[in-house]
Motif scaffolding. Structure first.
Motif, PDB file in Angstrom:
ATOM      1  N   THR A 176     -44.541  -4.078 -44.290  1.00 59.85           N
ATOM      2  CA  THR A 176     -43.331  -4.433 -45.053  1.00 59.85           C
ATOM      3  C   THR A 176     -42.463  -3.242 -45.425  1.00 59.85           C
ATOM      4  N   PHE A 181     -40.178 -11.585 -52.335  1.00 56.80           N
ATOM      5  CA  PHE A 181     -40.536 -11.154 -50.993  1.00 56.80           C
ATOM      6  C   PHE A 181     -40.626 -12.275 -49.960  1.00 56.80           C
ATOM      7  N   LEU A 184     -42.153 -12.984 -44.479  1.00 63.76           N
ATOM      8  CA  LEU A 184     -41.936 -12.029 -45.567  1.00 63.76           C
ATOM      9  C   LEU A 184     -40.717 -11.189 -45.212  1.00 63.76           C
ATOM     10  N   THR A 188     -39.078  -7.481 -45.208  1.00 61.98           N
ATOM     11  CA  THR A 188     -39.474  -6.078 -45.287  1.00 61.98           C
ATOM     12  C   THR A 188     -38.472  -5.337 -46.162  1.00 61.98           C
TER      13      THR A 188
END
Length: 182
Positions: free
Chosen positions: A119, A135, A164, A166
């Motif tokens: 991430t 996130f 998710l 990054t």
């Protein structure tokens, strides 16, 4: 009799044990003072000491009563527990898969090295932040929150796919196995 501190206490702890005993002689009692003793056969015994002022019928100080408890096994169990916890933390930190944890409020409380690599968010970036709100892509927030809430209630999930974000705003698809932390 023999001098308790000089004869039976290791040099490293003589000053602190003497201070506890001297304080008890002045009426300042001590509770839960830990120190090691060595037996006649040189075996270490960890002791938890309570030092109480001993008084005569006129309330004059006549000595100290020391009540010691052998806490050697408890200390060894604590040390083993700490060692195992550190070993497990190392497994988490160095796993070849992203591992994250949340508390009951959905705040990040675990974030391993692989999660950092994937991430770009450091542990400091994420700790204490809402995983879902900060996130997870908006279209997956409700479903991810449901899976995580279920896991917090003991209903585990396997192979739940979600994206998710990054640190540089890229989307990364993640396969989630959500288990309850016990």
């Amino acid at each position: 009799g023999q001098n308790l501190v000089e004869v039976y206490i290791t040099e490293e702890f003589r000053a602190s044990v003497k201070k506890v005993m001297d304080n008890a002689l002045m009426g300042q009692e001590a509770a839960n003072f830990e120190f090691p003793l060595f037996t006649k056969d040189k075996r270490r015994v960890d002791v938890l000491l309570n030092a109480t002022t001993r008084r005569d019928v006129n309330k004059g100080v006549i000595g100290v009563i020391g009540v010691g408890q052998d806490i050697t096994e408890r200390k060894q169990a604590e040390q083993e527990k700490t060692r195992v916890a550190q070993e497990l933390q190392t497994f988490i930190d160095t796993a070849n898969a992203p591992i994250f944890g949340i508390d009951a409020n959905g705040k990040v409380n675990e974030w391993n090295n692989k999660a950092v690599n994937i991430t770009g968010f450091s542990r400091n970036d994420v700790m204490g932040q809402s995983l879902v709100q900060e996130f997870i892509t908006e279209e997956y927030r409700v479903s991810v929150k449901e899976v995580l809430d279920d896991a917090l209630r003991g209903i585990e999930a396997a192979n739940f796919e979600f994206p998710l974000y990054t640190k540089d705003k890229r989307r990364v698809d993640v396969l989630l196995n959500a288990t309850t932390r016990r």
